[in-house]
Design a protein around this motif. Structure first.
Motif, short mmCIF file in Angstrom:
data_model
loop_
_atom_site.label_atom_id
_atom_site.label_comp_id
_atom_site.label_asym_id
_atom_site.label_seq_id
_atom_site.Cartn_x
_atom_site.Cartn_y
_atom_site.Cartn_z
N ASN A 173 0.82 -1.21 0.00
CA ASN A 173 0.00 0.00 0.00
C ASN A 173 0.86 1.26 0.00
O ASN A 173 0.57 2.23 -0.72
CB ASN A 173 -0.92 0.00 1.22
CG ASN A 173 -1.96 -1.10 1.15
OD1 ASN A 173 -2.33 -1.55 0.07
ND2 ASN A 173 -2.43 -1.55 2.31
N ALA A 174 1.94 1.25 0.81
CA ALA A 174 2.80 2.42 0.84
C ALA A 174 3.48 2.65 -0.50
O ALA A 174 3.58 3.78 -0.99
CB ALA A 174 3.85 2.26 1.95
N SER A 175 3.94 1.56 -1.13
CA SER A 175 4.58 1.70 -2.44
C SER A 175 3.59 2.22 -3.48
O SER A 175 3.93 3.07 -4.30
CB SER A 175 5.16 0.35 -2.88
OG SER A 175 6.10 -0.12 -1.94
N HIS A 176 2.37 1.70 -3.41
CA HIS A 176 1.36 2.14 -4.37
C HIS A 176 1.02 3.62 -4.17
O HIS A 176 0.86 4.38 -5.15
CB HIS A 176 0.11 1.29 -4.24
CG HIS A 176 -0.97 1.64 -5.21
ND1 HIS A 176 -0.89 1.32 -6.54
CD2 HIS A 176 -2.14 2.31 -5.05
CE1 HIS A 176 -1.98 1.75 -7.16
NE2 HIS A 176 -2.75 2.37 -6.28
N GLU A 177 0.90 4.05 -2.92
CA GLU A 177 0.56 5.44 -2.65
C GLU A 177 1.69 6.39 -3.04
O GLU A 177 1.44 7.55 -3.36
CB GLU A 177 0.22 5.60 -1.16
CG GLU A 177 -1.06 4.93 -0.73
CD GLU A 177 -2.28 5.50 -1.43
OE1 GLU A 177 -2.29 6.71 -1.72
OE2 GLU A 177 -3.23 4.74 -1.70
N LEU A 178 2.92 5.91 -3.01
CA LEU A 178 4.04 6.78 -3.34
C LEU A 178 4.23 6.96 -4.85
O LEU A 178 4.92 7.89 -5.29
CB LEU A 178 5.33 6.22 -2.74
CG LEU A 178 5.48 6.37 -1.21
CD1 LEU A 178 6.72 5.63 -0.74
CD2 LEU A 178 5.56 7.85 -0.82
N ARG A 179 3.66 6.08 -5.63
CA ARG A 179 3.85 6.18 -7.08
C ARG A 179 3.21 7.44 -7.65
O ARG A 179 3.78 8.10 -8.53
CB ARG A 179 3.27 4.94 -7.77
CG ARG A 179 3.97 3.66 -7.40
CD ARG A 179 3.32 2.46 -8.02
NE ARG A 179 3.53 2.41 -9.46
CZ ARG A 179 3.03 1.46 -10.25
NH1 ARG A 179 2.29 0.50 -9.72
NH2 ARG A 179 3.26 1.47 -11.53
N THR A 180 2.04 7.80 -7.15
CA THR A 180 1.33 8.96 -7.70
C THR A 180 2.09 10.27 -7.47
O THR A 180 2.32 11.03 -8.43
CB THR A 180 -0.09 9.04 -7.12
OG1 THR A 180 -0.80 7.85 -7.45
CG2 THR A 180 -0.83 10.25 -7.67
N PRO A 181 2.50 10.59 -6.24
CA PRO A 181 3.25 11.85 -6.07
C PRO A 181 4.57 11.87 -6.83
O PRO A 181 5.00 12.92 -7.30
CB PRO A 181 3.46 11.94 -4.55
CG PRO A 181 3.23 10.59 -4.04
CD PRO A 181 2.24 9.95 -4.94
#
Length: 382
Positions: A173-181
Motif C-alpha cells: 500500500n505504501a509503495s502504491h501510494e508513493l507512485r502517484t506523487p
C-alpha cells in the motif's frame, strides 16, 4: 544426528527399569522359596525320631545305625533342595531375559507413539518459511502436555502469519501510494525544463532531480514486485522459461550495446509452472544486473536447461566471496554504500530470490573465476 535419540533413551530407561524390577523380584522369590524348603539336618533328625517312636511301639528293631540313616536322609534332602533352587534360578533367568526383550520392544513402540506429536511439530516447523505460514499441526488427542504444546505452536503461527501479512500489505500500500506523487513530481520537473528560457543552473538541477525521481520510481516498483512475490502465487500457468529469456534478451539488447557488453544465450526448452510476469521480472533483473555491473567489452552468458533451470554468468569486477550472501539482501551492493549507486535501487537480487521462492525454488550466487558473478536459479520439476 549426534548422540542417542529421545526414543532410544526412553526405550533404554524402560528396559533398564524393568530388568532391575525383575531382578529384585527373582531375588525375593528365591529367598522365599529357600526359606520354605525344609532344612536337611533338621528334617533327617525329626524323621529318625519319628521312626524310633513307631518301631519302639511295635517292638521291632531298626536295621542299620541311626547316624548312617540320618546321613542318607540329609544327602537326599540336600540334593532335592539344591535341585529345586537351581531349577528356580534358571527358569527365572530365562523368563526374565525373554520378558525384558518384550519390554524393550513394547517400550520402543510406546516411546514412538508418545513422541509422534513431537515429530509432527518438528516436521511442521521445518516446512515453514516467511512466505508460507499456512501450515498447522492440528493435533488430535486428549488435552495433555503434547496437545497443549501443539496448540501453542499453532497459535504462534497464526500470530506470525498475521504479522507477516500486515507487513506485506503495508509495503504494497505504501509503495502504491508513493507512485502517484512521484509521477506528479516528475511531470512538473519535465514541464519546468521544457521552457526555452530555463537558466543552465536550473536545467542542471532539474536533470539531477529527474535522475533522483527515476531512481525512486524504480525502487518503488521493485518494492511492489517484492511485496507481490512475498505474498505467494494465487495461480500457476505453464511458462516457457526459454521463451521468456529470449524476449528479455531482445528487450535489453540496446542497453547491452550501449554498455559495450556482448550477450550470448544457450536456451533449451524448459517449462516452469508459475506467474509469467514475475518470472519475466526475475530474468530481467538478472540480465540487467549482469549488463550494468560489467565492463566495456565484457560479456554475459545466459543458459536455460534442466537443473539449474537458469544460469546467468557475466564478466566484470572481482566480487569478494564473503560479500556474495549480502547481495540478496535489499539495498545492498558490492563496493558502494547504500545510496552511493544510482544505477539501480538495490532490489534486483532480492526480487530474484523472492520470486524464486514463490515458485518453490531458490537462487544462489558465487563469484566468477576471473571476476563477475554466476547466479543460478533452480525450480522444482515441471
Amino acid at each position: 544426528m549426534n548422540g542417542l535419540s529421545v526414543r532410544t533413551k526412553l526405550t533404554a530407561w524402560y528396559g533398564g527399569l524393568f530388568l532391575l524390577a525383575g531382578l529384585v523380584l527373582v531375588v525375593i522369590n528365591y529367598l522365599l522359596v529357600q526359606s520354605a524348603l525344609p532344612d536337611p539336618d533338621r528334617a533327617a533328625t525329626m524323621a529318625i525320631r519319628s521312626a524310633d517312636a513307631v518301631y519302639g511301639i511295635q517292638g521291632n528293631t531298626i536295621i542299620g545305625s541311626p547316624g548312617a540313616t540320618a546321613q542318607l536322609l540329609t544327602g537326599s534332602l540336600d540334593e532335592y533342595r539344591s535341585s529345586t533352587l537351581s531349577t528356580l534360578v534358571v527358569g527365572s533367568a530365562i523368563a526374565l531375559v525373554a520378558t525384558a526383550g518384550l519390554a524393550v520392544l513394547f517400550g520402543w513402540l510406546m516411546a514412538g507413539r508418545a513422541l509422534r506429536p513431537l515429530h509432527d511439530i518438528t516436521s511442521a516447523a521445518r516446512r515453514l518459511e516467511a512466505g508460507k505460514l499456512d501450515r498447522r499441526i492440528n493435533l488430535d488427542g486428549p488435552p495433555d502436555e503434547l496437545k497443549e504444546l501443539a496448540d501453542t505452536f499453532d497459535g504462534m503461527l497464526d500470530r506470525l502469519a498475521e504479522s507477516f501479512d500486515s507487513q506485506k500489505r503495508f509495503v504494497a500500500n505504501a509503495s502504491h501510494e508513493l507512485r502517484t506523487p512521484l509521477a506528479v513530481q516528475r511531470t512538473l520537473i519535465e514541464v519546468a525544463l521544457a521552457g526555452p528560457e530555463v537558466p543552465p543552473e536550473m536545467r542542471k538541477l532539474g536533470t539531477h532531480l529527474l535522475h533522483t525521481n527515476e531512481r525512486s520510481e524504480r525502487m518503488i516498483e521493485g518494492l511492489l514486485v517484492l511485496a507481490r512475490s512475498d505474498r505467494g502465487l494465487q495461480s500457476r500457468v505453464p511458462v516457457r522459461l526459454d521463451e521468456v529469456v529470449a524476449t528479455v534478451v531482445r528487450a535489453t539488447s540496446a542497453q547491452a550495446a550501449s554498455a559495450g557488453v556482448k550477450v550470448e544465450t544457450r536456451l533449451r526448452p524448459r517449462t516452469v509452472p508459475g506467474d509469467p510476469v514475475l518470472l519475466e521480472r526475475l530474468v530481467t533483473n538478472l540480465v540487467v544486473n549482469a549488463i550494468t555491473y560489467n565492463a566495456s567489452g565484457g560479456w554475459v552468458y545466459v543458459e536455460v536447461r534442466g537443473d539449474p533451470a537458469l544460469e546467468v554468468r557475466n564478466s566484470g569486477p572481482v566480487v569478494p566471496p564473503e560479500a556474495v550472501p549480502t547481495l540478496f539482501e535489499p539495498f545492498r551492493r558490492v563496493g558502494s554504500e547504500r545510496t552511493g549507486d544510482s544505477r539501480n535501487a538495490g532490489l534486483g537480487l532480492s526480487i530474484v530470490r523472492s520470486v524464486a521462492q514463490a515458485h518453490g525454488g531458490y537462487a544462489e550466487a558465487q563469484p566468477g573465476r576471473r571476476g563477475g558473478l554466476v547466479v543460478t536459479v533452480r525450480f522444482p520439476p515441471a
